[in-house]
Write a protein that holds these residues in place. Structure first.
Motif, PDB file in Angstrom:
ATOM      1  N   ASN A  56      34.574  43.118  29.140  1.00  0.00           N
ATOM      2  CA  ASN A  56      34.986  42.558  30.495  1.00  0.00           C
ATOM      3  C   ASN A  56      33.998  43.148  31.611  1.00  0.00           C
ATOM      4  OD1 ASN A  56      36.308  40.409  29.230  1.00  0.00           O
ATOM      5  ND2 ASN A  56      38.078  41.696  29.347  1.00  0.00           N
ATOM      6  N   GLY A  57      34.105  42.531  32.760  1.00  0.00           N
ATOM      7  CA  GLY A  57      33.500  43.405  33.779  1.00  0.00           C
ATOM      8  C   GLY A  57      34.277  43.150  35.129  1.00  0.00           C
ATOM      9  N   ILE A  58      33.592  43.427  36.064  1.00  0.00           N
ATOM     10  CA  ILE A  58      34.136  43.124  37.451  1.00  0.00           C
ATOM     11  C   ILE A  58      33.216  42.416  38.464  1.00  0.00           C
ATOM     12  CG2 ILE A  58      33.525  45.478  38.450  1.00  0.00           C
ATOM     13  CD1 ILE A  58      36.988  43.768  39.097  1.00  0.00           C
ATOM     14  N   GLU A  59      33.471  41.607  39.201  1.00  0.00           N
ATOM     15  CA  GLU A  59      32.450  40.865  39.939  1.00  0.00           C
ATOM     16  C   GLU A  59      31.899  41.853  41.123  1.00  0.00           C
ATOM     17  OE1 GLU A  59      30.527  37.493  41.563  1.00  0.00           O
ATOM     18  OE2 GLU A  59      31.043  38.458  39.691  1.00  0.00           O
ATOM     19  N   ASN A  60      32.340  42.512  41.703  1.00  0.00           N
ATOM     20  CA  ASN A  60      31.913  43.231  42.731  1.00  0.00           C
ATOM     21  C   ASN A  60      32.813  44.520  43.066  1.00  0.00           C
ATOM     22  OD1 ASN A  60      33.810  41.612  44.356  1.00  0.00           O
ATOM     23  ND2 ASN A  60      32.389  41.280  45.949  1.00  0.00           N
ATOM     24  N   CYS A  61      32.095  45.526  43.810  1.00  0.00           N
ATOM     25  CA  CYS A  61      33.078  46.551  44.465  1.00  0.00           C
ATOM     26  C   CYS A  61      33.313  46.213  46.187  1.00  0.00           C
ATOM     27  CB  CYS A  61      32.450  47.974  44.324  1.00  0.00           C
ATOM     28  SG  CYS A  61      32.428  48.388  42.661  1.00  0.00           S
ATOM     29  N   PHE A  62      34.568  46.477  46.693  1.00  0.00           N
ATOM     30  CA  PHE A  62      34.856  46.175  47.822  1.00  0.00           C
ATOM     31  C   PHE A  62      34.552  47.083  48.768  1.00  0.00           C
ATOM     32  CE2 PHE A  62      37.568  44.038  44.885  1.00  0.00           C
ATOM     33  CZ  PHE A  62      37.323  42.712  45.195  1.00  0.00           C
ATOM     34  N   LEU A  83      39.554  47.813  36.361  1.00  0.00           N
ATOM     35  CA  LEU A  83      38.365  47.891  37.184  1.00  0.00           C
ATOM     36  C   LEU A  83      38.633  47.190  38.615  1.00  0.00           C
ATOM     37  CD1 LEU A  83      36.184  46.038  34.482  1.00  0.00           C
ATOM     38  CD2 LEU A  83      36.534  48.398  35.144  1.00  0.00           C
ATOM     39  N   GLU A  84      39.768  46.478  38.654  1.00  0.00           N
ATOM     40  CA  GLU A  84      40.022  45.811  40.047  1.00  0.00           C
ATOM     41  C   GLU A  84      40.341  47.034  40.989  1.00  0.00           C
ATOM     42  OE1 GLU A  84      41.700  41.587  38.950  1.00  0.00           O
ATOM     43  OE2 GLU A  84      43.192  43.161  39.242  1.00  0.00           O
ATOM     44  N   ALA A  85      41.235  47.968  40.184  1.00  0.00           N
ATOM     45  CA  ALA A  85      41.660  49.305  41.075  1.00  0.00           C
ATOM     46  C   ALA A  85      40.332  50.094  41.397  1.00  0.00           C
ATOM     47  CB  ALA A  85      42.728  50.045  40.366  1.00  0.00           C
ATOM     48  N   MET A  86      39.519  50.086  40.501  1.00  0.00           N
ATOM     49  CA  MET A  86      38.385  51.185  40.816  1.00  0.00           C
ATOM     50  C   MET A  86      37.620  50.465  41.668  1.00  0.00           C
ATOM     51  SD  MET A  86      37.614  52.027  36.854  1.00  0.00           S
ATOM     52  CE  MET A  86      36.171  53.199  37.255  1.00  0.00           C
ATOM     53  N   ALA A  87      37.253  49.159  41.830  1.00  0.00           N
ATOM     54  CA  ALA A  87      36.465  48.555  42.697  1.00  0.00           C
ATOM     55  C   ALA A  87      36.956  48.454  44.166  1.00  0.00           C
ATOM     56  CB  ALA A  87      36.255  46.779  42.420  1.00  0.00           C
ATOM     57  N   ASN A  88      38.444  48.898  44.442  1.00  0.00           N
ATOM     58  CA  ASN A  88      38.775  49.238  45.628  1.00  0.00           C
ATOM     59  C   ASN A  88      39.013  50.532  45.893  1.00  0.00           C
ATOM     60  OD1 ASN A  88      40.030  46.674  46.991  1.00  0.00           O
ATOM     61  ND2 ASN A  88      40.397  46.146  44.890  1.00  0.00           N
ATOM     62  N   SER A 108      30.756  49.987  39.895  1.00  0.00           N
ATOM     63  CA  SER A 108      29.544  49.259  40.180  1.00  0.00           C
ATOM     64  C   SER A 108      28.793  48.915  39.164  1.00  0.00           C
ATOM     65  CB  SER A 108      29.099  49.938  41.453  1.00  0.00           C
ATOM     66  OG  SER A 108      28.161  51.029  41.099  1.00  0.00           O
ATOM     67  N   LYS A 109      28.596  49.768  38.013  1.00  0.00           N
ATOM     68  CA  LYS A 109      27.866  49.549  37.149  1.00  0.00           C
ATOM     69  C   LYS A 109      28.440  48.693  35.810  1.00  0.00           C
ATOM     70  CE  LYS A 109      25.743  53.921  37.956  1.00  0.00           C
ATOM     71  NZ  LYS A 109      25.514  55.410  37.339  1.00  0.00           N
ATOM     72  N   ILE A 110      29.699  48.131  35.896  1.00  0.00           N
ATOM     73  CA  ILE A 110      30.215  47.478  34.958  1.00  0.00           C
ATOM     74  C   ILE A 110      30.569  45.830  35.451  1.00  0.00           C
ATOM     75  CG2 ILE A 110      32.334  47.131  33.514  1.00  0.00           C
ATOM     76  CD1 ILE A 110      32.650  50.151  34.002  1.00  0.00           C
ATOM     77  N   ASN A 111      29.639  45.068  35.118  1.00  0.00           N
ATOM     78  CA  ASN A 111      29.889  43.678  35.501  1.00  0.00           C
ATOM     79  C   ASN A 111      29.746  42.556  34.649  1.00  0.00           C
ATOM     80  OD1 ASN A 111      26.881  42.988  35.414  1.00  0.00           O
ATOM     81  ND2 ASN A 111      26.573  44.971  36.232  1.00  0.00           N
ATOM     82  N   TRP A 112      30.176  41.555  35.222  1.00  0.00           N
ATOM     83  CA  TRP A 112      29.945  40.198  34.625  1.00  0.00           C
ATOM     84  C   TRP A 112      28.837  39.639  34.148  1.00  0.00           C
ATOM     85  CZ3 TRP A 112      34.397  39.195  32.178  1.00  0.00           C
ATOM     86  CH2 TRP A 112      35.571  39.525  32.431  1.00  0.00           C
ATOM     87  N   ALA A 113      27.776  39.940  35.062  1.00  0.00           N
ATOM     88  CA  ALA A 113      26.470  39.443  34.289  1.00  0.00           C
ATOM     89  C   ALA A 113      25.808  39.972  33.102  1.00  0.00           C
ATOM     90  CB  ALA A 113      25.639  39.852  35.653  1.00  0.00           C
TER      91      ALA A 113
END
Length: 391
Positions: free
Chosen positions: A190-196, A305-310, A366-371
């Protein structure tokens, strides 16, 4: 190609990562394919990535316009005979859907849609890809297995032309418990959409009156290990007083957890804030000094990943799929309460450790994404592409 995507939940009407994955994968796959997304019942969602249809409408057609009782309670039901009845109804709806829509590939997300996917394959002879987001051996924490659900999963894996697992951790479970040929299983993390990059405006009771905050985000079920989180919280408080523990989620263990907090005398140290999403959830992550995911058996773990993105430091269970793709996090066996406590205390006591974890996990995330995940699935689709695709 035309892809028939069978989903069960979709944001904002989702209870976990299954709906999140379905959303972002269809978003990016729609850039290369025509998507027909099927969901169980009508819901008010925005879906600009293809055609959205609801099984409920076609079920009514199949039964001469009669709306079956209980169909509108689709995902409010837990693992029970009632839920399996709803899964059966979803399969029945496919008999009508397959008569009205053309597609090249069937992509079924998780066990709830496998029977519908098998039905679509039997009718159309089109390739079936099943996406394994979790197995019954994960949901039961390795202790409880619903035999009816197990057999649905087994049939789906046997009859699929391709299985996609969300981690090698999950692939190994599929091989071990379902006796599936490893060559039939692809791993797509899985991925994450973006970093906040922009902090969300947040007070959270002025960070709970100036105390450090450790958080849990997830379903209150045996799989997610909320009871281990409480054990670690109690032990941490023996050594460090200026900290509170915040739990966000819902599930069948909620009453037990609340009663356990009361019995342990931790009512002023452990707070339940309900099921949060979007900005409210980001505020919680950004207020925290540490996010803990103590899952007993976690196929992936999107909340990490959500936590890391924040920019939130993370402590995760080694018994997780996300463990395969992240390095700049703390890791522990879910059952090792002493080591979990030691690592929580280290982050609380040493600001430099917290800052380093925060910076590095944000950069790594930031390098782990859904795309990228969607691109891997696109390549899987091409294995089953009609010959004319290559003309």
């Amino acid at each position: 190609m035309n892809i028939l995507v069978l989903g069960w939940e979709y944001p904002p009407f989702n209870s976990g990562g299954l709906g999140v994955a379905c959303h972002y994968l269809t978003k990016y796959l729609s850039k290369k394919h025509k998507i027909i997304l099927v969901l169980p019942q009508k819901m008010r969602i925005n879906f600009p990535y293809g055609k959205l249809i609801f099984a409920e409408d076609f079920l009514a057609q199949r039964f001469s316009g009669k709306i079956l009782d209980g169909y509108k309670t689709f995902w409010h039901l837990n693992h029970s005979s009632q839920l399996i009845e709803q899964v059966t109804l979803y399969r029945e709806a496919m008999k009508v859907i397959c008569q009205q829509f053309d597609f090249d590939i069937i992509h079924a997300h998780d066990w709830l849609t496998y029977p519908a996917g098998i039905e679509a394959k039997n009718i159309t002879k089109k390739p079936l890809i099943i996406h394994v987001h979790a197995t019954e051996f994960d949901r039961g924490g390795g202790q409880f297995v619903n035999s009816a659900i197990f057999h649905i999963e087994k049939e789906g894996l046997d009859k699929a032309d391709q299985a996609i697992a969300v981690s090698h951790f999950t692939k190994d479970k599929i091989i071990r418990h379902y006796q599936i040929n490893p060559e039939k299983i692809a791993v797509v993390h899985n991925g994450i959409e973006n970093c906040f990059q922009k902090k969300v405006q947040n007070s959270l009771m002025n960070k709970i009156l100036g105390k450090k905050i450790v958080i849990f985000v997830g379903r209150f079920t045996i799989q997610k290990g909320p009871d281990y989180f409480l054990k670690a919280a109690k032990k941490t408080l023996e050594y460090y007083k200026d900290v509170v523990f915040v739990m966000s989620g819902a599930g069948d263990m909620e009453r037990y957890l609340i009663e356990e907090v009361a019995r342990s005398g931790l009512a002023d140290k452990v707070f339940f804030v309900g099921f949060l999403r979007d900005d409210d959830l980001n505020k919680l992550y950004q207020s925290a000094d540490l996010f803990v995911m103590p899952s007993v058996s976690e196929p992936f773990g999107i909340t990490t990943l959500e936590a890391m993105a924040n920019g939130t430091p993370v402590l995760i269970s080694k018994q997780s799929g996300v463990n395969e793709v992240v390095k700049h996090v703390l890791k522990v066996d879910f059952w090792d309460i002493d080591e979990m406590t030691n690592k929580i205390l280290a982050v609380l006591k040493y600001e430099s450790l917290k800052n380093i974890l925060s910076q590095n996990c944000y950069r790594e995330c930031s390098k782990i994404n859904w795309a990228d995940a969607a691109e891997k699935i696109h390549n899987i689709y091409l294995k089953f592409a009609p010959a004319m695709i290559y003309a």
